[in-house]
Scaffold this motif. Structure first.
Motif, short mmCIF file in Angstrom:
data_model
loop_
_atom_site.label_atom_id
_atom_site.label_comp_id
_atom_site.label_asym_id
_atom_site.label_seq_id
_atom_site.Cartn_x
_atom_site.Cartn_y
_atom_site.Cartn_z
N LEU A 15 15.85 -11.67 87.82
CA LEU A 15 14.86 -11.17 88.77
C LEU A 15 15.55 -10.55 89.98
CD1 LEU A 15 11.71 -11.14 89.34
CD2 LEU A 15 12.13 -13.19 90.72
N ASP A 16 16.56 -11.22 90.50
CA ASP A 16 17.33 -10.67 91.62
C ASP A 16 17.91 -9.31 91.25
OD1 ASP A 16 16.91 -12.87 93.25
OD2 ASP A 16 18.78 -13.87 92.69
N ILE A 81 11.22 -15.32 97.51
CA ILE A 81 10.05 -16.20 97.54
C ILE A 81 9.95 -16.99 96.23
CG2 ILE A 81 7.52 -16.25 97.54
CD1 ILE A 81 7.68 -13.80 99.47
N VAL A 82 10.08 -16.29 95.11
CA VAL A 82 9.92 -16.92 93.81
C VAL A 82 11.04 -17.93 93.53
CG1 VAL A 82 9.95 -16.47 91.32
CG2 VAL A 82 8.53 -15.09 92.83
N ARG A 83 12.24 -17.63 93.94
CA ARG A 83 13.34 -18.58 93.74
C ARG A 83 13.08 -19.87 94.52
NH1 ARG A 83 18.61 -18.55 91.90
NH2 ARG A 83 18.54 -16.30 91.50
N ARG A 89 11.49 -25.42 96.96
CA ARG A 89 12.04 -25.36 98.32
C ARG A 89 11.22 -24.44 99.22
NH1 ARG A 89 17.23 -22.98 98.31
NH2 ARG A 89 16.82 -22.11 96.24
N LEU A 90 10.10 -23.92 98.71
CA LEU A 90 9.33 -22.99 99.53
C LEU A 90 8.37 -23.72 100.45
CD1 LEU A 90 8.86 -19.95 100.02
CD2 LEU A 90 6.96 -20.08 98.39
N LEU A 117 9.53 -10.70 86.50
CA LEU A 117 8.77 -11.78 87.12
C LEU A 117 8.11 -12.65 86.06
CD1 LEU A 117 7.72 -13.20 89.63
CD2 LEU A 117 5.85 -11.55 89.71
N GLU A 118 7.52 -12.01 85.05
CA GLU A 118 6.87 -12.80 84.00
C GLU A 118 7.91 -13.60 83.21
OE1 GLU A 118 3.55 -12.23 80.49
OE2 GLU A 118 3.49 -11.01 82.31
#
Length: 227
Positions: A15-16, A81-83, A89-90, A117-118
């Motif tokens: 994703l990154d 955000i997703v990580r 940890r969000l 993302l999926e």
């Protein structure tokens, strides 16, 4: 076979990589100067990997009207955000993140971005189901991935096919929450109730193999379904 936790780490790294051409490119950011300092806005305008985690958490939760171009900002920060979300940890409600992704016009992003993302969702869900008690309730994970994709079906199919003690204990815990004060009868997911989950959940629960749900919980599910 790669274990679920490693698959999740690999998907987050991908994703990154997919978002890097967009998220690491400096971009002007305008926003509420009452809530955000010039230093904050400058940090958000730079490469996303340099943005402090506390600022990422704030962006993840803050309402869309705080930004001049919310969709662009949230899209740029999505890998961060997703990580944080997928690694517990969000500290932002899962349903809110899903709602913000929809508000950021997720479904108009490039195909590689949406697919990456999926892929995270497809890795995160088994990882959550295989770990009990885990770092967070799986109902939160289910809410994030189902609201953002617009469907419960693929995720419930995975859950039904995961015949482990961990997955079954997660199911029992989930039912405790869904059945509390009859919430299951009209359960809606997402911070703005974007996904009406009750009909599909009830049908799925009643379709599970005998013994998958305890007698007392099954009685309540049937009472709601047939009332």
């Amino acid at each position: 076979m790669t274990d679920p936790s490693q698959q999740l780490r690999n998907a987050l790294d991908e994703l990154d990589a997919v978002f890097a051409p967009f998220s690491e490119r400096p971009s002007a950011v305008g926003g509420c100067t009452y809530c955000y300092t010039d230093t904050d806005l400058e940090a958000l305008a730079g490469p996303s990997h340099r943005v402090p985690e506390e600022l990422i958490r704030s962006v993840a939760a803050t309402s869309t009207d705080h930004w001049d171009d919310f969709p662009a900002l949230y899209r740029r920060m999505t890998p961060r955000i997703v990580r944080l979300l997928a690694t517990a940890r969000l500290h932002v409600h899962h349903g809110l993140v899903a709602s913000r992704l929809l508000a950021a016009e997720l479904r108009t992003w490039t195909s590689p971005e949406r697919e990456a993302l999926e892929a995270v969702w497809h890795a995160w869900w088994p990882a959550a189901l295989h770990a009990y008690p885990g770092t967070e309730p799986v109902t939160g994970v289910l809410e994030a991935i189902s609201v953002s994709t617009g469907s419960l079906s693929p995720w419930l199919t995975v859950w039904a096919g995961t015949r482990t003690e961990a997955a079954d204990r997660h199911l029992s815990d989930a039912l405790d929450g869904w059945l509390f004060e009859g919430r299951l009868a009209d359960l809606r997911l997402g911070s703005y109730d974007e996904l009406h989950a009750a009909p599909e959940l009830l049908s799925w629960l009643l379709s599970l193999e005998e013994g998958r749900i305890g007698a007392a919980q099954l009685f309540e599910v049937e009472r709601i379904a047939y009332s």
